[in-house]
Design an enzyme around this catalytic site. Structure first.
Site, PDB file in Angstrom:
ATOM      1  N   HIS A 160       0.818  -1.206   0.000  1.00 60.14           N
ATOM      2  CA  HIS A 160       0.000   0.000   0.000  1.00 60.14           C
ATOM      3  C   HIS A 160       0.852   1.256   0.000  1.00 60.14           C
ATOM      4  O   HIS A 160       1.967   1.268   0.536  1.00 60.14           O
ATOM      5  CB  HIS A 160      -0.900   0.027   1.245  1.00 60.14           C
ATOM      6  CG  HIS A 160      -2.223  -0.631   1.054  1.00 60.14           C
ATOM      7  ND1 HIS A 160      -3.423   0.019   1.228  1.00 60.14           N
ATOM      8  CD2 HIS A 160      -2.540  -1.902   0.694  1.00 60.14           C
ATOM      9  CE1 HIS A 160      -4.426  -0.810   0.987  1.00 60.14           C
ATOM     10  NE2 HIS A 160      -3.913  -1.994   0.660  1.00 60.14           N
ATOM     11  N   GLU A 182      -6.043  -0.792  -6.412  1.00 56.89           N
ATOM     12  CA  GLU A 182      -7.044   0.114  -5.865  1.00 56.89           C
ATOM     13  C   GLU A 182      -6.607   1.551  -6.118  1.00 56.89           C
ATOM     14  O   GLU A 182      -5.421   1.885  -5.987  1.00 56.89           O
ATOM     15  CB  GLU A 182      -7.227  -0.086  -4.354  1.00 56.89           C
ATOM     16  CG  GLU A 182      -7.716  -1.458  -3.952  1.00 56.89           C
ATOM     17  CD  GLU A 182      -6.572  -2.358  -3.522  1.00 56.89           C
ATOM     18  OE1 GLU A 182      -5.476  -1.846  -3.219  1.00 56.89           O
ATOM     19  OE2 GLU A 182      -6.775  -3.581  -3.516  1.00 56.89           O
TER      20      GLU A 182
END
Length: 324
Positions: A38, A107
């Site tokens: 992330h 994402e």
């Protein structure tokens, strides 16, 4: 038989703590580990997002047995696939063959940071397929030049190449991603215990390949504390990937989950210290056909207590129920 894994959740702990946690997970007896990739936490309350590839290099050096895996890396926007191939080959060498490369279509939360925009889902799938082909070509050795619909590669080569390239796992959430995973993946990755996903994976060529799931849990001797922590840090999980893949910022996730209650979270996440509740939560994955399940303990500052409890209580209970 279901293998039980440990999740290095980079959204909730800093890099030194993450390495310490996976060392403790190896000592506790977990069968494998995975690590999220992330650039941002889901919610501000999680508070972290170190560069996972540095963490994996340190973890590979600090451990000796436990397998490592990205869960998952997007090889299309924030990273060029040729760079992902180099990183993965290096971690495979550092870990002496214990690494698997988990890939997914990504994402917006993480990929928007490079400022190139967020493609539509059909384009993301096409980009992922092309990226996997580039990565496999580089894993095969030799010099790679590629001119594709989404990526160019100019005379690239992996100069440090492991004897066995990392197996490639592909994350799935629907029929199109299952088709891609069955055709191009060595294993499949999912975050929901849906047999329909594994059936589709098999139809498209995945029969006999490993299938890895993931399950959030919130251990604490006080169940109320466990529920509150799960709500504070993990209430986003129930939005589903059609939403999770599109929202661009932790504040957007906070807004989207403002009506999620502690009761909603407690109904979906095993909370407390009753090992039976955790066993019951793993059972749908086993019944669906998953061969591996990675547990995510919610709360970066709870990992040591959780890992001690896993060693003495939870892992023995899971192995009595599911083998391993």
């Amino acid at each position: 038989m279901v293998q039980i894994g440990y999740t290095m959740m980079t959204e909730q702990a800093g890099p030194r703590d993450l390495v310490d946690h996976v060392v403790r997970a190896e000592e506790a007896g977990f069968d494998f580990s995975v690590a999220s990739d992330h650039s941002s936490p889901w919610l501000r309350s999680q508070g972290h997002a170190p560069y996972v590839w540095s963490v994996l290099g340190a973890a590979a050096h600090a451990t000796s047995r436990i397998p490592l895996m990205t869960y998952v890396t997007c090889p299309t926007v924030r990273y060029h696939p040729a760079v992902v191939a180099q990183k993965a080959a290096t971690v495979q060498l550092l870990s002496e063959g214990r690494f698997r490369l988990g890939l997914g279509s990504g994402e917006n939360l993480n990929e928007h940071v490079v400022g190139t925009g967020w493609p539509s889902v059909d384009v993301r799938h096409a980009m992922l397929a092309e990226a996997v082909e580039i990565i496999r070509a580089l894993f095969d050795g030799g010099q790679v030049t590629h001119r594709g619909a989404h990526f160019d590669v100019d005379s690239a080569r992996l100069w440090d190449l492991p004897e066995q390239p990392p197996p490639i796992g592909i994350a799935v959430s629907g029929d199109r991603s299952c088709a891609l995973a069955g055709r191009l993946g060595d294993l499949v990755i999912a975050t929901e215990p849906k047999r329909s996903l594994l059936d589709a994976f098999d139809r498209y060529g995945g029969t006999g390949k490993p299938r890895v799931g993931q399950l959030p849990v919130s251990y604490d001797p006080d169940r109320g504390t466990a529920i509150r922590r799960a709500h504070e840090q993990f209430r986003w999980f129930g939005l589903g990937w059609k939403v999770n893949s599109e929202l661009p910022h932790p504040d957007a996730f906070a807004s989207a989950t403002r009506f999620v209650t502690e009761g909603d979270v407690a109904d979906a996440v095993p909370c407390g210290d009753d090992p039976g509740a955790f066993v019951d939560a793993v059972r749908p994955y086993a019944e669906a056909g998953f061969t591996e399940v990675a547990l995510v303990q919610i709360g970066g500052d709870t990992q040591e207590r959780y890992l001690d409890w896993c060693r003495t209580t939870l892992l023995p209970a899971l192995r009595r129920e599911f083998g391993g």
